[in-house]
Write an enzyme that holds these catalytic residues in place. Structure first.
Site, mmCIF file in Angstrom:
data_model
loop_
_atom_site.group_PDB
_atom_site.id
_atom_site.type_symbol
_atom_site.label_atom_id
_atom_site.label_comp_id
_atom_site.label_asym_id
_atom_site.label_seq_id
_atom_site.Cartn_x
_atom_site.Cartn_y
_atom_site.Cartn_z
ATOM 1 N N MET A 75 13.119 -30.007 41.306
ATOM 2 C CA MET A 75 12.975 -29.301 40.026
ATOM 3 C C MET A 75 12.036 -30.073 39.116
ATOM 4 O O MET A 75 12.327 -31.198 38.700
ATOM 5 C CB MET A 75 14.352 -29.100 39.370
ATOM 6 C CG MET A 75 15.198 -28.067 40.101
ATOM 7 S SD MET A 75 16.845 -27.852 39.396
ATOM 8 C CE MET A 75 17.712 -29.268 40.049
ATOM 9 N N GLY A 119 20.378 -26.177 42.855
ATOM 10 C CA GLY A 119 19.429 -26.592 41.824
ATOM 11 C C GLY A 119 20.085 -26.705 40.464
ATOM 12 O O GLY A 119 20.707 -27.708 40.121
ATOM 13 N N GLN A 125 8.579 -33.582 47.843
ATOM 14 C CA GLN A 125 8.054 -32.228 47.960
ATOM 15 C C GLN A 125 6.576 -32.174 47.581
ATOM 16 O O GLN A 125 6.181 -32.641 46.511
ATOM 17 C CB GLN A 125 8.804 -31.222 47.089
ATOM 18 C CG GLN A 125 8.355 -29.812 47.489
ATOM 19 C CD GLN A 125 8.841 -28.708 46.587
ATOM 20 O OE1 GLN A 125 8.640 -28.748 45.389
ATOM 21 N NE2 GLN A 125 9.469 -27.715 47.187
ATOM 22 N N GLY A 172 21.330 -19.691 43.321
ATOM 23 C CA GLY A 172 22.532 -19.131 42.716
ATOM 24 C C GLY A 172 23.837 -19.767 43.150
ATOM 25 O O GLY A 172 24.895 -19.235 42.837
ATOM 26 N N ASN A 205 19.268 -21.496 49.567
ATOM 27 C CA ASN A 205 19.189 -21.933 48.170
ATOM 28 C C ASN A 205 19.173 -20.705 47.258
ATOM 29 O O ASN A 205 18.708 -19.649 47.634
ATOM 30 C CB ASN A 205 17.889 -22.753 47.969
ATOM 31 C CG ASN A 205 17.514 -22.924 46.505
ATOM 32 O OD1 ASN A 205 16.492 -22.418 46.043
ATOM 33 N ND2 ASN A 205 18.344 -23.636 45.770
ATOM 34 N N CYS A 231 7.030 -21.648 44.886
ATOM 35 C CA CYS A 231 6.817 -21.674 43.440
ATOM 36 C C CYS A 231 5.857 -20.569 43.022
ATOM 37 O O CYS A 231 4.752 -20.471 43.548
ATOM 38 C CB CYS A 231 6.265 -23.034 43.026
ATOM 39 S SG CYS A 231 5.931 -23.096 41.258
ATOM 40 N N HIS A 268 14.947 -20.072 49.540
ATOM 41 C CA HIS A 268 15.433 -19.563 48.248
ATOM 42 C C HIS A 268 15.537 -18.056 48.454
ATOM 43 O O HIS A 268 14.518 -17.379 48.606
ATOM 44 C CB HIS A 268 14.446 -19.944 47.138
ATOM 45 C CG HIS A 268 14.847 -19.452 45.778
ATOM 46 N ND1 HIS A 268 14.096 -19.686 44.651
ATOM 47 C CD2 HIS A 268 15.920 -18.732 45.357
ATOM 48 C CE1 HIS A 268 14.685 -19.145 43.593
ATOM 49 N NE2 HIS A 268 15.780 -18.554 43.998
#
Ligand SMILES: Cc1cc2nc3c(=O)[nH]c(=O)nc-3n(C[C@H](O)[C@H](O)[C@H](O)COP(=O)(O)O)c2cc1C
Length: 338
Positions: free
Chosen positions: A13, A228, A65, A208, A206, A95, A166
């Protein structure tokens, strides 16, 4: 259960999972895999490497990352990361920000599985540590089942050691990256279906996941869960990771002890010129269920950024918090996963 990929990881993040944050998270869990913020391959190759990549060995196991879409540049950056001692390099294919789109990487790469394959293959050839990929289930008008399955196959064929999905689409236009973390809806079943198609390849999910009970439920379907925002905003939940998911003792009893264990690090960093707030901003989510939490946050948020702020600011903020729980104490006694 495939052990090549950690059952539980804390998501990369930007602006949040910096080295101070990771050091603190490591005090709360020895077993969760930690990720850096995304660093572009160009920045690593041409920029201030030590500042961008430096970390404390205590943070390990730690993944770097990378952002980028040029196989050779990514390979160079991965090799530099491996030399720094990272345990994994991960390619960001999720992203949606404009800045990333203008560089044609991040979630845009969901449209270019072949290029992703070339990137992974080049990185694999450059390092011995695992190379993993973090992606979405598709972008914009893509049909997620097709897009995700084609993407996963390309990554796997190129040698990726794990895939972290994600479980929502990225929208490259019309939503801010922040909005795009909650909209459109998550599709966990699709990721579970992908896992069934790749029984012997580690796949993590990933998006929620709010608590460890939810993580444990997902671990029946996939090899790993990446958390996250919930981990960052409520770091105390990480104290349950080692006992509940790994059957090991928790490294600390509670947030009070965690802060005490962080103090020597803070002292060392203050002496090296780091501002108190750079470290304590990651502690603002602590104590949420205890009385005094609001006064704690207010004190820390207003006083820690002031010039010359020292440890006394943190100690006085913690003194605002009652050791008693306001509601029910979090359940830590029962293992969630055998
Ligand atoms: C402040 C912030 C910064 C983020 N930066 C990155 C990043 O650098 N790389 C990345 O792959 N994902 C990034 N993400 C996305 C998260 O890794 C994760 O995929 C997303 O938040 C969904 O998981 P969650 O619902 O558990 O938060 C970021 C998320 C947040 C909230």
């Amino acid at each position: 259960m495939i052990d090549k990929y950690s059952k539980l990881s804390i998501a990369p993040m930007m602006d949040w999972t910096d080295r101070h944050c990771r050091f603190f998270h490591r005090i709360l869990t020895r077993r969760a895999r930690l990720y850096t913020e995304m660093v572009t391959a160009d920045a690593i190759v041409f920029g201030p490497r030590r500042r961008l990549l430096g970390f404390d060995p205590f943070e390990r196991p730690l993944a770097l990352q990378l952002g980028g879409a040029d196989p050779q540049r990514l390979a160079q950056a991965a090799a530099i990361g491996a030399d720094f001692g990272y345990d994994e390099v991960n390619l960001n294919c999720g992203c949606p920000s404009d800045r990333v789109q203008s560089g044609r990487f991040g979630a845009c790469l969901m449209r270019e599985p072949e290029l992703v394959g070339a990137c992974v293959a080049a990185m694999k050839a450059a390092v011995r540590i695992p190379v993993t990929v973090k992606c979405r289930i598709g972008v914009d008008e893509q049909e997620p089942r097709e897009a995700l399955f084609a993407f996963a196959s390309a990554a796997r064929q190129a040698g990726a050691d794990a895939l972290i999905v994600h479980a929502r689409k990225a929208w490259l236009e019309g939503l801010s990256p922040k909005e795009n973390r909650d909209i459109p809806p998550l599709d966990y079943p699709l990721v579970a279906t992908l896992k069934r198609a790749h029984p012997d390849w580690p796949i993590a999910i990933n998006g929620g996941v709010k608590d460890l009970a939810a993580a444990a439920a997902l671990l029946r379907e996939v090899d790993g869960v990446m958390i996250g925002r919930a981990a960052y905003q409520n770091p105390e939940m990480l104290i349950g990771v080692d006992p509940l998911l790994f059957g090991e003792a928790a490294p600390v009893a509670d947030a009070f002890e965690a802060i005490e264990n962080y103090v020597p690090y803070i002292e060392r960093e203050l002496a090296a010129g780091t501002r108190l707030h750079d470290m304590t901003r990651h502690l603002l989510g602590l104590f949420a269920a205890r009385s005094g939490a609001r006064a704690y946050r207010r004190r820390l948020a207003t006083l820690a950024p002031q010039r010359g702020a020292g440890l006394d600011v943190l100690r006085e903020a913690v003194a605002e918090v009652s050791p008693r729980w306001e509601g029910a104490a979090p359940e830590r006694a029962v293992a969630l996963v055998g």
